[in-house]
Design a protein around this motif. Structure first.
Motif, short mmCIF file in Angstrom:
data_model
loop_
_atom_site.label_atom_id
_atom_site.label_comp_id
_atom_site.label_asym_id
_atom_site.label_seq_id
_atom_site.Cartn_x
_atom_site.Cartn_y
_atom_site.Cartn_z
N HIS A 874 9.64 1.03 1.01
CA HIS A 874 8.93 2.30 1.17
C HIS A 874 8.68 2.63 2.64
CE1 HIS A 874 5.91 5.44 0.56
NE2 HIS A 874 5.12 4.77 1.38
N HIS A 875 8.09 1.69 3.38
CA HIS A 875 7.78 1.98 4.78
C HIS A 875 9.05 2.08 5.62
CE1 HIS A 875 3.55 1.81 4.14
NE2 HIS A 875 3.55 0.55 3.75
N GLY A 876 10.07 1.31 5.26
CA GLY A 876 11.32 1.38 6.01
C GLY A 876 12.00 2.73 5.87
N LEU A 877 12.11 3.24 4.65
CA LEU A 877 12.80 4.51 4.44
C LEU A 877 11.99 5.69 4.93
CD1 LEU A 877 14.39 3.83 0.94
CD2 LEU A 877 15.52 3.83 3.17
N GLU A 878 10.66 5.65 4.75
CA GLU A 878 9.83 6.73 5.27
C GLU A 878 9.98 6.83 6.80
OE1 GLU A 878 6.67 8.48 3.58
OE2 GLU A 878 8.20 8.48 2.02
N SER A 879 10.02 5.67 7.46
CA SER A 879 10.19 5.65 8.91
C SER A 879 11.59 6.14 9.28
CB SER A 879 9.95 4.24 9.44
OG SER A 879 10.08 4.18 10.83
N LEU A 880 12.59 5.70 8.53
CA LEU A 880 13.97 6.11 8.81
C LEU A 880 14.13 7.62 8.75
CD1 LEU A 880 16.97 5.16 9.23
CD2 LEU A 880 17.18 5.27 6.73
N TYR A 881 13.49 8.25 7.76
CA TYR A 881 13.63 9.69 7.59
C TYR A 881 12.67 10.49 8.46
CZ TYR A 881 16.19 8.17 3.44
OH TYR A 881 17.08 7.56 2.59
N GLY A 882 11.91 9.79 9.32
CA GLY A 882 11.05 10.48 10.27
C GLY A 882 9.82 11.10 9.65
N LEU A 883 9.37 10.58 8.52
CA LEU A 883 8.20 11.13 7.85
C LEU A 883 6.94 10.50 8.44
CD1 LEU A 883 9.55 11.03 4.20
CD2 LEU A 883 9.48 12.98 5.77
N PRO A 884 5.89 11.27 8.63
CA PRO A 884 4.67 10.72 9.23
C PRO A 884 4.00 9.72 8.28
CG PRO A 884 4.30 12.96 8.46
CD PRO A 884 5.77 12.71 8.34
N TYR A 885 3.48 8.64 8.85
CA TYR A 885 2.78 7.64 8.05
C TYR A 885 1.42 8.18 7.64
CZ TYR A 885 -0.11 3.58 6.96
OH TYR A 885 -0.97 2.71 6.35
N LEU A 886 1.11 8.04 6.35
CA LEU A 886 -0.20 8.42 5.85
C LEU A 886 -0.89 7.19 5.30
CD1 LEU A 886 0.75 11.65 3.80
CD2 LEU A 886 -0.10 11.54 6.15
N ASP A 887 -2.10 6.90 5.81
CA ASP A 887 -2.84 5.80 5.19
C ASP A 887 -3.39 6.29 3.85
OD1 ASP A 887 -5.26 7.20 5.57
OD2 ASP A 887 -5.67 6.19 7.46
N GLU A 888 -4.07 5.41 3.14
CA GLU A 888 -4.48 5.73 1.77
C GLU A 888 -5.39 6.96 1.73
OE1 GLU A 888 -3.37 4.83 -1.93
OE2 GLU A 888 -2.80 3.74 -0.13
N ASN A 889 -6.31 7.05 2.66
CA ASN A 889 -7.23 8.19 2.67
C ASN A 889 -6.51 9.50 3.00
OD1 ASN A 889 -9.51 6.65 2.02
ND2 ASN A 889 -9.89 6.13 4.17
N GLN A 890 -5.57 9.42 3.94
CA GLN A 890 -4.82 10.62 4.30
C GLN A 890 -3.95 11.10 3.15
OE1 GLN A 890 -2.98 8.81 7.77
NE2 GLN A 890 -4.14 10.13 9.16
N LEU A 891 -3.36 10.14 2.43
CA LEU A 891 -2.53 10.50 1.29
C LEU A 891 -3.37 11.15 0.19
CD1 LEU A 891 0.26 10.34 -0.16
CD2 LEU A 891 -0.55 8.21 -1.17
N ILE A 892 -4.53 10.59 -0.08
CA ILE A 892 -5.42 11.17 -1.10
C ILE A 892 -5.79 12.60 -0.72
CG2 ILE A 892 -7.72 11.01 -2.11
CD1 ILE A 892 -7.40 7.93 -1.95
N ARG A 893 -6.11 12.82 0.56
CA ARG A 893 -6.45 14.17 1.01
C ARG A 893 -5.27 15.12 0.82
NH1 ARG A 893 -9.30 11.59 5.22
NH2 ARG A 893 -7.57 11.90 6.68
#
Length: 921
Positions: A874-893
């Motif tokens: 998950h973290h590898g592909l999200e980083s590969l595609y240039g997507l911003p990292y969201l921690d749990e609270n940011q994702l919930i928001r």
């Protein structure tokens, strides 16, 4: 592995499972297992399966599984079920499902741990004694008949059902769990209710609860048990008490006696069945009747099965796939449920003329193991894999719950795992030879061959004669089978943050440390895959199509030497990884290619240098590429045999006329024929460069060792990039597929039991503003409380399977709906899909639906990210595609910011207003 010098914590594995057994007021056993993390699992075991049915009840256990998902009060209210239980659980982010097997039916819920008590409260009414509404019964009968039609279209299911029926002629394991259409069509509600009352009593039930139970006060455990008692305690059908049981003692199980299958058949030749089917290529199988799981011979038989059929190091795979190339796939195993089971092997080949030669070599390998015995390395590998399975099971709440439940409710022994491991360690070569001599006996054997319809007269008698000639041993005296049991002799997951950084070479790294894990997973990825091999090829789109697939499948099949480091063969690599119960695999898809390794953390120092070799200096040997090409070609030929795959292929080809997403990732028969090691190496040089590479790691990471490895890897990748020719300039983006200007239809008639339909159009991008609205929309439509399921399955019984389908691409992907139903329901199904979507687009979702969809999406995400391999990917592909990292609270928001209007607009824009493609097979 040298067991004398194994790390101390290796031998403390039993402490990973510390189940606590208690009982509810009615005697139902409850097993509690603490597991740090954000996910909890509740498993309700009912020790009743299809083998407990009378002949006239065939399919009733599975039918009951369906009926118990209905509203518990349906008959009292007189109102048809509306999916109340599933809706309540999914609104709390939980996922509910069930399965029926020969010996048990298991209902299970997995959820975010902070909702555990509320989810048990929603799930609990399933255990209340129920009376079923006739309307629900009739609708669910039709759904099950659709499921049966689906099974009848599946070559794999038909092959194995035939093998079970031939192996077990007297025992009910020979009947399909789902039952027979004739019996299901004539079944009466009163008969199903009688089966329910007879089998769903306290003595046949048990609970397994896995999750963060322990806390400083002990209140969490008490709370969980209170909710369990509330629903599963006094309210279920009582059963007889065990002799001498106390008020809270275990209730006695209630099951009917089962017929005994003779181990040895009194026939001159083993029975073989030739089964014509709508397939292009044949599949062959054999079985040998085996004892039950508690039999003294089972551990040695388990080792025998693994030596012959486990992974790439299995003897059958090495001989028939690698050495002789007469099969495209071969595997096997030991299937032993509660009663005596079977040892089985299955192989696929490209043409009917290879069936007999394949069987000949299988029989020879079986005889060779019987006569020569296993090597010490083979014995060691089998034991290490069995031991490591226990550690891997701790990666998820479901894995632990399933393992604990089977030990207790099928085998009756919570310590079974440890006892079994001790017995495996005691098995030597002589014991395996003796077991092979007894059980690889033609009198125990059955065989089924699935052939294309134009070979329906294929004669299998010569194969049966081969088995008798090669496997019969006049000097073997069969022992009396023994049936007696063997055995006489804290940092919470998710609390840590992901660390992202870039090395001086340009390699990007994502690191997620989980100190309580026993596993470490590495994920290396680069942009590539179908999208670039066709959209930005080194040669031409048509000639390079499929290179990523061959690249990935042959990546781990050999390395080139470097200085003092010798090259390694495919056999060397497989032996090293399988010998430590680890895995290393290449992967490819529409947007990327990469390499992933998962192992026990203790093996990091031994395996990480080899991962570096494979990543940076793959050999892509000619013979291994040829093997991979053969498998890919067989996969392409087999698409016509599977209606759902063909439907998807036609849908994508019709939707994407210009973008590479319209093509199969495997390539075509024509393009594969022209792909060779030289071209694959050219793509490796062009794609695997430091500035393009992302490394993601998750698990028990020892940072000094990991940082040292990263430095070595960075040096090796940079050195390889400097030596490589700088071929290929890759665009940041490709043009989106143009919007459709009119509806498109594609149809293929195969004359099968079901029609498979996809209705859909262009979808979103990975970085689209609509990304989360579309995910909530998909969640709202899907699941057992989703609109598609309720309207088309629950209310109209149109299908067994109906679900949203979608793919987010770097460019626009697709979004749509899939359904499989009887051909006469085709028009109604398509109109039903359209009606559901139009109503949602015009009226929007309710507040309750939005709450359920948000919670279910977040809960499902937490479940999907339990294991280190899934976290690293998950973290590898999200980083590969240039997507911003969201921690749990940011994702919930982010999810909470999606409004009902956003979902309504997304439904209208992507699934209603736009022109659609309808693919029908």
């Amino acid at each position: 592995m040298d067991f004398e010098t194994a790390p101390a914590y290796f031998w403390s594995m039993p402490k990973l499972f510390k189940p606590e057994l208690t009982h509810l007021s009615n005697g139902i056993p409850v097993i509690l297992q603490h597991l740090d993390g954000s996910v909890a699992a509740t498993y309700w075991w009912v020790r009743t399966g299809s083998a407990d049915e009378a002949s006239a009840e065939a399919g009733f256990a599975h039918f009951l599984e369906h009926m118990l998902f209905k509203d518990a009060a349906a008959k009292e209210t007189g109102k048809a079920s509306t999916g109340k239980m599933a809706r309540a659980i999914e609104s709390l982010g939980g996922d509910i499902n069930a399965y029926t097997s020969f010996d048990q039916t298991v209902y299970h819920v997995t959820c975010a741990a902070h909702h555990w008590e509320r989810v048990i409260d929603a799930f609990g009414p399933i255990a209340k004694p129920q009376r079923f509404l006739k309307d629900d019964f009739e609708r669910e009968r039709e759904v099950i008949l659709e499921e049966l039609r689906k099974n009848e279209d599946s070559p794999g299911r038909q092959l194995f059902q035939s093998l079970f029926s031939l192996t077990f002629k007297k025992h009910p394991y020979g009947r399909p769990v789902i039952g027979f259409a004739k019996i299901l069509k004539s079944a009466k509600l009163s008969a199903l209710e009688a089966f329910y009352k007879r089998n769903y009593s306290a003595g046949n039930m048990g609970l397994v609860l896995v999750g963060p139970i322990e806390d400083a006060t002990g209140e969490r455990k008490k709370s969980i048990l209170r909710y369990a008692e509330k629903h599963f305690g006094g309210k279920v059908i009582p059963g007889p008490k065990s002799k001498g049981a106390s008020a809270r003692g275990a209730a006695a199980p209630v099951n009917k006696a089962r017929p005994v299958e003779p181990a040895l058949a009194n026939t001159d030749l083993p029975p073989f069945k030739v089964q014509p089917f709508d397939v292009k290529t044949p599949t062959l199988s054999i079985s040998f009747r085996a004892p039950d799981l508690l039999n003294v011979d089972t551990p040695a038989l388990d080792i025998l099965a693994n030596i012959l059929g486990m992974g790439e190091m299995g003897r059958l795979y090495q001989k028939l796939f690698r050495d002789l190339a007469i099969v495209t796939d071969i595997s096997g195993g030991l299937y032993v449920p509660k009663d005596p089971g079977m040892l089985y092997f299955q192989a696929e080949t490209t043409e009917v003329s290879k069936i007999e030669p394949a069987y000949l070599e299988i029989f020879r390998e079986l005889a060779r193991l019987r006569d020569e015995g296993p090597t010490p390395e083979e014995l060691s590998r089998c034991v290490v894999n069995a031991e490591s399975d226990r550690l891997y099971a701790t990666q998820s709440a479901d894995g632990m719950a399933g393992r604990i439940g089977f030990s207790k409710f099928v085998l009756g022994d919570l310590d079974y795992d440890q006892k079994y491991l001790e017995e495996l360690r005691s098995i030597d070569a002589a014991r395996v030879r003796a077991i092979a001599a007894e059980y690889l006996d033609p009198r125990r054997m059955s065989g089924v061959i699935l052939v294309p319809k134009d070979h329906k007269n294929y004669d299998a008698r010569p194969i049966a004669a081969l088995a008798r000639r090669i496997l019969s041993r006049a000097d073997i005296v069969t022992r009396k089978i023994e049936t007696k049991a063997r055995g006489a002799k804290k940092t919470p997951a998710g609390a840590a943050a992901v660390e992202f950084f870039t090395l001086p070479s340009g390699i990007r790294v994502a690191c997620f440390e989980r100190p309580n894990s026993h596993v470490l997973s590495l994920h290396a990825s680069v942009l590539g895959g179908l999208r670039l091999e066709v959209g930005s090829p080194l040669d031409s789109a048509d000639r390079d199509w499929g290179v990523s697939s061959l690249f990935a499948s042959s990546w781990t099949k050999g390395t080139r030497g470097s200085g003092a480091i010798p090259g390694k063969s495919s056999l060397d690599i497989a032996s090293i990884f399988e010998g430590r119960a680890a895995s290393v695999d290449g992967f490819s898809g529409r947007n990327s290619v990469g390499l992933q390794m998962t192992s026990l953390a203790r093996d990091w120092d031994a395996l990480s240098p080899l991962f570096t070799e494979i990543l940076t200096r793959p050999a892509f040997p000619e013979d291994e590429v040829a093997h991979s090409r053969r498998v890919a070609e067989e996969s392409l030929r087999g698409i016509e045999d599977h209606s759902s795959q063909l439907c998807s292929k036609l849908f994508l080809e019709t939707l994407f006329e210009h973008h590479p997403y319209g093509r199969l990732t495997t390539g075509s028969l024509e393009s594969l024929a022209g792909l060779n090691p030289e071209k694959i190496r050219a793509y490796h040089e062009a794609w695997v460069r430091p500035e393009r590479l992302v490394i993601s790691a998750s698990g028990a990471i020892h940072r000094p060792s990991f940082n040292a490895w990263l430095k070595e890897l960075s040096d090796r990748v940079s050195e390889a990039a400097q030596k490589a020719s700088a071929r290929g300039k890759f665009p940041k983006g490709l043009p989106d597929e143009p919007p459709l200007k009119a509806p498109r239809w594609i149809e293929r008639s195969k004359g099968r039991e079901q029609v498979h339909i996809i209705v859909g159009g262009l979808g979103t991008k990975l970085d689209s503003e609509d990304r989360y609205a579309m995910r909530i929309l998909s969640t709202l439509l899907g699941g057992q409380s989703g609109r598609l399921f309720i309207e088309l399955r629950e209310k109209k019984s149109l299908a067994y399977t109906v679900a949203p389908v979608s793919f987010e691409g770097i460019e626009r992907g697709y979004a749509g709906t899939y359904i499989a139903c009887a051909p006469q329901k085709r028009v109604e199904a398509i109109e039903g899909i359209r009606s559901v979507l139009e109503r949602l687009a015009s009226q929007g979702p309710t507040a309750a639906e939005m709450k359920r969809a948000r919670e279910f999406y977040l809960g499902r995400r937490a479940m999907d990210l339990q294991s280190d391999s899934s976290i690293a990917a998950h973290h590898g592909l999200e980083s590969l595609y240039g997507l911003p990292y969201l921690d749990e609270n940011q994702l919930i928001r982010k999810v909470e910011e999606v409004t009902a209007k956003d979902v309504q607009k997304a439904c209208d824009r992507y699934l209603v207003e736009a022109f659609m493609v309808t693919s029908s097979v």
